[in-house]
Design a protein around this motif. Structure first.
Motif, short mmCIF file in Angstrom:
data_model
loop_
_atom_site.label_atom_id
_atom_site.label_comp_id
_atom_site.label_asym_id
_atom_site.label_seq_id
_atom_site.Cartn_x
_atom_site.Cartn_y
_atom_site.Cartn_z
N ASP A 1 4.24 58.31 54.27
CA ASP A 1 3.07 57.43 54.34
C ASP A 1 3.27 56.08 53.67
O ASP A 1 2.31 55.36 53.43
N ARG A 2 4.51 55.72 53.37
CA ARG A 2 4.74 54.44 52.69
C ARG A 2 6.11 53.90 53.06
O ARG A 2 7.09 54.65 53.08
N LEU A 3 6.18 52.60 53.35
CA LEU A 3 7.46 51.96 53.68
C LEU A 3 8.19 51.62 52.38
O LEU A 3 7.63 50.97 51.49
N LEU A 4 9.45 52.05 52.29
CA LEU A 4 10.29 51.73 51.14
C LEU A 4 11.20 50.56 51.53
O LEU A 4 11.89 50.62 52.55
N ILE A 5 11.17 49.51 50.72
CA ILE A 5 12.01 48.34 50.97
C ILE A 5 12.94 48.16 49.78
O ILE A 5 12.48 47.98 48.64
N ILE A 6 14.24 48.22 50.01
CA ILE A 6 15.24 48.02 48.96
C ILE A 6 15.88 46.66 49.18
O ILE A 6 16.57 46.42 50.18
N GLU A 7 15.66 45.75 48.26
CA GLU A 7 16.20 44.40 48.36
C GLU A 7 17.51 44.32 47.59
O GLU A 7 17.57 44.60 46.39
N GLY A 8 18.58 43.96 48.29
CA GLY A 8 19.90 43.87 47.65
C GLY A 8 20.63 45.19 47.65
O GLY A 8 21.30 45.53 46.67
N LEU A 9 20.51 45.95 48.76
CA LEU A 9 21.19 47.25 48.82
C LEU A 9 22.70 47.09 48.69
O LEU A 9 23.37 47.92 48.06
#
Length: 888
Positions: free
Chosen positions: A455-463
């Motif tokens: 139920d939530r979008l996970l955004i990883i910046e700089g993977l």
């Protein structure tokens, strides 16, 4: 659909004179008043005494012949039958108002227009009563001189001046018709090119017809109409109330076309009605206008009006056209109606009745509509992927790779909105995992993934930075790969730098296979132009089409400066230009950015001026200046060899600066970056200052990423590491300083084409630093030593600093400073230029105290306020040990 930039004046309410043959011109404030004063001064000239007439119908009688001459020139200079419009189009009414019979206020409507016939009178026509021919010509010439400065009239005014400067021979006592013929025949080709009316009525008609036919054919191609040139000419004659086809038209359009016009004329005349013809013509011009042919529409209107004025005036000169059914006013109203600023209200049906994705469009065989409402510019690959993922039923796994500032974050946010999940996206950055203990980093990753599942979008910046970290990166990559398999309902977007997917693949080849990969690209000139247009609009302004295109080309050619790159450049430029446009705009008016406002270069962070000149102006440092001069010469020579097709190997430009504090090392490093920017060696030329604290971390795994981020900030410029020897001075074998040196060496090699590293410190300590790592010595082949300043140089530095702060030194200051400096020990802690800066600060503070005390007794003079006296220097000059302790 935009109006050409030079016509946008017609959309506002500024004072405008619009001679169609020239274009709209903003009348400078006060110009017409100045011209009026010149005319009045000429009318009051003693040479004009007694030269009056009782025959002028518009001037108060008896009218000055000079004023009659000016009135005729104002009617003639725009052109015979030519259209002039705009809020300042009534030239005689504005420039001769005090001398007119009817002194009613002139109109200020922007859509006002007229087309005066403008019969040209030779100089001795009105002024025939002048005592002699030479005076008549002289006064006529002075009338033209008085009208100087009205740009739309200038070319024709100057052409007549050339004619008047070399008048034809002959007696003035000849019939007026013959007099005009003599002057016409005497005009040179350059004068005739500017004033074709001097060709005579038939010659002028031929000139007009040539332009009229060209404009008609052009508009017909843009806005097709079922009408031949011959039918067009017939209808123009009829709308001008002509009862027959003038025989002179045979010369103007050729015998064959003339015969066809004659044949069609009686047929068309039987059913011709000027009103419907005007309506059809207005609609035709409007179609051409929205097709982008505004200039061609205006050209046709101007030539059509001149055509009517000329044929109605035959066999004489063009005169005021009668029965003006040509839709000039309607066209001007349409132009403002179509292109002017409009208020907008969104119709709610646009949202409530919009076609659902995958219904009407797919049924019609077209592509399905994208469900992602995105404002991305110039990223078609990403937009297509977003649309595809938003329509898919499977969870989102997206890897966005591309340069900084190209819309990756915007794309992730747009996708998050399109997915309509129960909660807002969770943003993670690589910094949250770097430097942590591995169990803590893994535990955090597990907790965040579990929290976002379903139920939530996970955004990883700089993977890519996270998995490439030498400490925990590989383990975190393995763990993320495992979590993606354990949680099939996880929606994940990962953001990486350009080629970030390749760096992830090098660490864990299986991890990128879990994602759909999309890449953002650097913006083209068109992309930058759209970003600039949006940025201007967001700031409450508007930019012309030419200004937008020029800004796009400028931004595409502008090198980035640290984080100011790609999409971040447009708001930077727009903010500057909109602020300038707002300052010059009238109160409450919309600021308009024009092409001439866009600079040729956008230097986003560096001062202007020549860095080589500034370097030469520094006090002392002669050896350093000579060495940098050799570096510059080597760069120039390498460029010449490259242009000659010779093989050139790129030199290593990293430098070592040695010397005591305050000898100008940082200043020279900053100038060096600007010099290399001018030479094209570096893309931005900025300076990033660093010390051990900026490079070395506190925990295992922090140092390499910290060093890497610092180097990335310096890309395109100079990285200046002061006291670099502190990185290698620790006796502890596991000191993180050695890790920083190793990472710095690697980054220097990876980015040698667009990075200069300067390490600085004391001479002996820097020698030990270079020996600390086998790769350092070879990467810093050039060493520049900054010697301590001499006493004379230090005094010169003090004087320069004082002058830069607006102070001057009283007599005796040099000697007091020199006496004090002779007593100061010159050890490693000697401050050089910093000592003089600190001394100046104290002297200014003491001078301020002295001036304030004097001000209580009376206002001090300007000289007192800016003068530093020997008594303003601190008393510790007599105790040099305290001098060093207090001011360093």
């Amino acid at each position: 659909m935009r109006l050409p930039e030079h016509l946008e004046l017609l959309l506002g309410d500024e004072p405008v004179l619009d001679v169609y043959a020239y274009g709209p011109w903003r009348v400078p404030d006060g110009l017409f008043e100045e011209v009026t004063a010149r005319i009045d001064a000429l009318a009051a000239d003693p040479r004009c005494a007694g030269l009056t007439t009782d025959e002028h119908k518009l001037l108060t009688l008896p009218a000055s012949l000079v004023l009659a001459e000016v009135y005729g020139m104002l009617a003639f200079l725009p052109g015979g039958g030519a259209i002039k419009g705009g809020s300042m189009s009534q030239l005689p009414e504005r420039l001769l108002r005090a001398h007119l019979v009817n002194q009613s206020p002139p109109s200020s409507r922007m859509t006002r227009w007229d087309a005066p016939g403008g019969r040209w009178r030779p100089p001795v026509d009105w002024l025939v009563e002048a005592p002699d021919r030479d005076l008549a010509i002289e006064l006529s010439r002075d009338c033209l001189v008085a009208l100087e400065g009205i740009a739309p009239l200038e070319e024709r005014r100057r052409a007549l001046l050339r004619l008047y400067d070399a008048p034809p021979p002959g007696d003035a006592n000849v019939p007026k018709a013959e007099l005009r013929e003599r002057w016409n025949a005497h005009a040179g080709d350059d004068v005739l090119a500017a004033v074709p009316e001097l060709l005579g009525p038939v010659g002028y008609l031929e000139w007009v017809c040539t332009g009229l036919v060209a404009a008609f054919e052009h508009l017909k191609a843009v806005a097709p109409v079922d009408e031949t040139v011959e039918a067009h000419l017939v209808r123009l004659l009829l709308q001008g109330s002509m009862e027959h086809v003038p025989a002179e038209l045979a010369v103007a359009v050729g015998e064959d076309r003339y015969l066809e016009v004659q044949e069609r004329f009686p047929v068309e005349k039987r059913g011709f009605k000027p009103g419907p013809w005007q309506e059809r013509t207005q609609a035709w011009l409007l179609r051409a206008l929205v097709a982008g042919a505004a200039d061609a529409c205006r050209a046709w209107l101007d030539m059509a009006m001149r055509f009517v004025a000329t044929v109605q005036g035959l066999p004489g000169d063009p005169w005021f056209p009668r029965s003006e059914w040509i839709p000039v006013g309607q066209f001007q109203t349409d132009l403002r109606r179509v292109f002017g600023t409009r208020r907008k209200v969104i119709n709610p049906l646009a949202a409530t009745l919009a076609p659902a994705p995958g219904t009407a469009a797919e049924a019609a065989g077209g592509a399905p509509a994208a469900a992602v409402d995105t404002s991305l510019v110039g990223q078609p690959e990403v937009v297509a992927v977003l649309a595809e993922l938003s329509r898919a039923s499977a969870p989102v796994r997206l890897l966005l790779a591309g340069p900084d500032g190209t819309g990756k974050r915007d794309a992730a946010q747009d996708l998050g909105r399109a997915l309509s999940l129960a909660r807002e996206p969770l943003w993670l950055t690589a910094n949250l995992f770097v430097g942590q203990r591995l169990p803590d980093a893994v535990a955090k990753l597990h907790a965040d993934v579990r929290d976002c599942a379903a139920d939530r979008l996970l955004i990883i910046e700089g993977l890519d930075a996270m998995v490439a970290d030498p400490g925990n990166g590989e383990a975190l990559a393995d763990e993320l790969h495992r979590l993606l398999a354990i949680h099939p309902d996880l929606n994940l977007v990962a953001l990486c730098d350009a080629a970030g997917d390749d760096r992830i693949r090098d660490v864990n080849p299986a991890l990128p296979l879990r994602f759909t990969v999309a890449r953002t690209r650097p913006f083209t000139a068109a992309g930058h132009a759209e970003l600039f247009r949006r940025a201007v609009r967001a700031r409450g302004g508007r930019a012309t089409r030419q200004a937008i295109e020029a800004a796009g080309e400028l931004l595409a050619a502008t090198p980035p400066l640290q984080t100011l790159r790609n999409a971040r450049l447009a708001p930077h430029l727009a903010g500057t230009l909109v602020d300038a446009a707002r300052e010059r705009a009238a109160a409450g008016a919309e600021p308009v950015v024009r092409k001439q406002d866009v600079p040729a270069l956008l230097d986003v962070g560096l001062p202007t001026g020549s860095p080589l000149t500034e370097l030469a102006g520094l006090t002392g440092l002669e050896t350093v200046k000579e060495e940098i001069s050799l570096l510059v010469a080597g760069t120039h020579a390498a460029r010449l060899r490259t242009e000659a097709g010779l093989k050139v190997s790129a030199p290593t430009r990293h430098l070592v600066f040695t010397g005591n504090p305050g000898t100008g090392k940082t200043m020279v490093a900053r100038l060096l970056g600007r010099i290399y920017k001018r030479l094209g060696v570096l893309s931005s030329g900025h300076l990033v200052e660093a010390s051990r604290a900026h490079l070395v971390g506190e925990y295992v795994g922090q140092t390499a990423p910290r060093t890497r981020r610092l180097v990335e900030r310096a890309l395109g410029g100079v990285l200046f590491v002061d006291e670099a020897y502190t990185l290698s001075q620790s006796s502890y074998k596991g000191d993180y300083g050695f890790e920083a040196i190793a990472e710095l060496v690697k980054m220097m090699e990876d980015h040698r084409e667009d990075l200069v590293v300067v390490v600085a410190g004391y001479e002996r300590e820097m020698a030990e630093f270079l020996a600390a790592n086998p790769g350092l010595e070879s990467r810093f082949p050039k060493r520049l030593h900054f010697a301590d300043y001499s006493d004379d140089e230090l005094i010169a530095v003090f004087e320069q600093l004082a002058e830069a702060d607006g102070y001057r030194l009283a007599p005796g200051m040099d000697e007091v400073l020199r006496r004090a400096l002779r007593r100061v020990p010159r050890g490693p802690s000697f401050g050089n230029g910093r000592l003089m800066r600190n001394l100046l600060d104290v002297a200014v503070a003491r001078q301020s105290e002295r001036v304030a005390a004097a001000g209580r007794k009376g206002r001090p003079s300007r000289a007192e306020l800016v003068t530093l006296r020997p008594s303003d220097l601190p008393p510790v000059l007599d105790r040099p040990d305290e001098l060093l302790g207090l001011y360093l």
